[in-house]
Design an enzyme around this catalytic site. Structure first.
Site, short mmCIF file in Angstrom:
data_model
loop_
_atom_site.label_atom_id
_atom_site.label_comp_id
_atom_site.label_asym_id
_atom_site.label_seq_id
_atom_site.Cartn_x
_atom_site.Cartn_y
_atom_site.Cartn_z
N HIS A 73 -12.94 -23.75 -6.25
CA HIS A 73 -11.80 -22.87 -6.54
C HIS A 73 -11.14 -22.29 -5.29
O HIS A 73 -10.17 -21.54 -5.38
CB HIS A 73 -12.22 -21.71 -7.45
CG HIS A 73 -13.07 -20.69 -6.74
ND1 HIS A 73 -14.41 -20.85 -6.55
CD2 HIS A 73 -12.74 -19.52 -6.16
CE1 HIS A 73 -14.90 -19.82 -5.90
NE2 HIS A 73 -13.90 -18.99 -5.64
C1 UD1 Z 1 -11.34 -14.38 -6.36
C2 UD1 Z 1 -11.83 -13.94 -4.99
C3 UD1 Z 1 -12.82 -14.96 -4.46
C4 UD1 Z 1 -13.93 -15.24 -5.44
C5 UD1 Z 1 -13.34 -15.64 -6.77
C6 UD1 Z 1 -14.43 -15.88 -7.78
C7 UD1 Z 1 -10.17 -12.70 -3.65
C8 UD1 Z 1 -9.25 -12.81 -2.49
N1 UD1 Z 1 -10.72 -13.87 -4.03
O1 UD1 Z 1 -10.60 -15.59 -6.18
O2 UD1 Z 1 -13.39 -14.45 -3.26
O3 UD1 Z 1 -14.74 -16.28 -4.93
O4 UD1 Z 1 -12.45 -14.60 -7.21
O5 UD1 Z 1 -13.95 -16.14 -9.04
O6 UD1 Z 1 -10.37 -11.63 -4.15
N2 UD1 Z 1 -7.06 -15.85 -13.24
C9 UD1 Z 1 -7.13 -16.00 -14.61
N3 UD1 Z 1 -8.03 -15.26 -15.31
C10 UD1 Z 1 -8.87 -14.39 -14.69
C11 UD1 Z 1 -8.80 -14.24 -13.30
C12 UD1 Z 1 -7.89 -14.99 -12.59
O7 UD1 Z 1 -6.40 -16.78 -15.20
O8 UD1 Z 1 -9.67 -13.73 -15.39
C13 UD1 Z 1 -6.07 -16.62 -12.48
C14 UD1 Z 1 -5.08 -15.70 -11.81
O9 UD1 Z 1 -4.00 -15.46 -12.61
C15 UD1 Z 1 -4.72 -16.43 -10.55
C16 UD1 Z 1 -5.95 -17.23 -10.25
O10 UD1 Z 1 -6.74 -17.29 -11.43
O11 UD1 Z 1 -3.65 -17.29 -10.78
C17 UD1 Z 1 -6.72 -16.65 -9.11
O12 UD1 Z 1 -7.27 -15.34 -9.37
P1 UD1 Z 1 -7.52 -14.30 -8.18
O13 UD1 Z 1 -8.28 -13.14 -8.62
O14 UD1 Z 1 -6.25 -14.08 -7.46
O15 UD1 Z 1 -8.40 -15.07 -7.11
P2 UD1 Z 1 -9.59 -16.10 -7.30
O16 UD1 Z 1 -9.09 -17.41 -6.84
O17 UD1 Z 1 -10.25 -15.98 -8.63
#
Ligand code: UD1
Length: 355
Positions: free
Chosen positions: A203
């Site tokens: 991811h």
């Molecule tokens: C975040 C952390 C990363 C960790 C990861 C584990 C930061 C910078 N990154 O990355 O260190 O390894 O979490 O999961 O804080 N999304 C959903 N549903 C959710 C959560 C996220 O659909 O419940 C989508 C968001 O809309 C976004 C993408 O997933 O488009 C990324 O989510 P985000 O929290 O920005 O960062 P991660 O890549 O999950």
């Protein structure tokens, strides 16, 4: 004494749970504040349930956004709550955007702040987590490290020894506690429980945001699947980037609960990942792990554990994975203080520093 735990994203929940339990045993008043960075049931609720965490006292519901938006929303929504309640300690966990945002808010309000899993460094300035680690460590009053490399990194950055305390790996507390329950689960899905299989998670923006790079990684997985079936629980970030259809031999499934994923890790012949925590979990389980990154903030998993840094070339990944499936990989050793008691040591340290 009153303690607040700030959690926001999936990898925070398993780190907060043992500290919460250790403080609860000492009858310390505490609440969990969920920033809402991860909000899907599969990324959040299932973890609270399986880890036995209480419902959050506050949910900031920040959701998704750019880094600046997410960080700023956590800060704006957290500040009035912390300013009104003035807890004796605020605990922040790991390296996600919620971690750095909460540390900034609390330190500026003069509230004692402790960083759990301090001192880790990848030295890769392109990773958002590395910015979060560096800033959080330089802000927090108390830096609770998992291993000696963490202490050394902090000292090298000029942080006084009085702010650093090595407590061991809290995530391993949760793993050690729940492993028996995970092992009792029935094997999940096809292709495992009846022979060797490969478990995959990817991811990191550097692996999944560029469609060409992601396609090449998936092709490599598809070729690895000729040697053993590949099971890939897909993070929402990766799901959003995937074009239609699973590559041949690779089962794509929804993100799993903590217990289900742990059961698979414990049974896998090989884990392929770009996660931080999974490098540590496989080291504890002594299951071979290939990390698809050029560097790691958790070098002890390579020097002592079962992890290998395979870099970013999909062909190198394929070659090494096939070799491990044929001949076996590293089993390594479990690092010192990854003993299931880190949460207890953290609770003792917080209480001692209040006296
Ligand atoms: C975040 C952390 C990363 C960790 C990861 C584990 C930061 C910078 N990154 O990355 O260190 O390894 O979490 O999961 O804080 N999304 C959903 N549903 C959710 C959560 C996220 O659909 O419940 C989508 C968001 O809309 C976004 C993408 O997933 O488009 C990324 O989510 P985000 O929290 O920005 O960062 P991660 O890549 O999950």
């Amino acid at each position: 004494m009153k303690i607040w735990h700030i959690v926001g994203a999936r990898p925070n929940f398993m780190k907060a749970a043992p500290v919460y339990r250790a403080l609860a045993r000492r009858r310390v008043a505490q609440i969990i504040v969920h920033t809402g960075q991860h909000y899907d049931a599969g990324m959040s609720d299932v973890f609270f349930r399986q880890l036995g965490l209480p419902r959050p006292g506050h949910n900031l519901e920040v959701g998704s956004g750019s880094h600046a938006e997410q960080t700023a929303q956590v800060m704006m929504r957290l500040e009035p709550l912390v300013a009104a309640a003035r807890p004796d300690w605020v605990l922040v966990y790991g390296d996600v955007n919620s971690t750095v945002a909460a540390a900034l808010v609390c330190v500026k309000l003069g509230i004692r702040t402790a960083h759990v899993e301090a001192g880790l460094r990848s030295r890769d300035r392109t990773m958002p987590e590395e910015h979060n680690r560096i800033v959080t460590d330089h802000l927090a009053d108390l830096l609770l490290t998992p291993s000696s490399d963490g202490d050394a990194n902090l000292r090298a950055e000029g942080i006084p020894a009085s702010r650093i305390r090595r407590v061991g790996n809290v995530m391993i507390d949760t793993l050690a506690r729940l492993l028996p329950a995970a092992r009792r689960l029935r094997p999940l899905g096809r292709g495992n429980g009846c022979g060797p299989f490969v478990l995959v998670t990817l991811h990191r923006p550097s692996n999944v945001d560029d469609p060409r790079r992601l396609r090449r990684l998936l092709s490599a997985l598809s070729r690895i699947a000729r040697a053993a079936p590949v099971l890939f629980p897909v993070h929402p970030r990766t799901r959003a980037k995937l074009a239609a259809g699973a590559p041949r031999g690779v089962s794509l499934v929804k993100p799993l609960g903590y217990l289900e994923f742990l059961a698979l890790q414990a049974r896998a012949a090989l884990v392929v990942t770009d996660s931080g925590g999974i490098q540590e979990e496989t080291t504890y389980l002594r299951v071979p792990c290939l990390t698809v990154r050029p560097n790691t903030e958790r070098p002890i998993t390579v020097t002592m554990g079962s992890n290998e840094l395979i870099g970013t070339d999909p062909r190198a990944l394929e070659r090494r994975a096939v070799a491990i499936l044929r001949e076996g990989g590293k089993s390594g050793r479990v690092p010192p203080l990854w003993d299931g008691r880190a949460g207890e040591r953290i609770a003792e340290e917080l209480i001692a520093r209040m006296r």
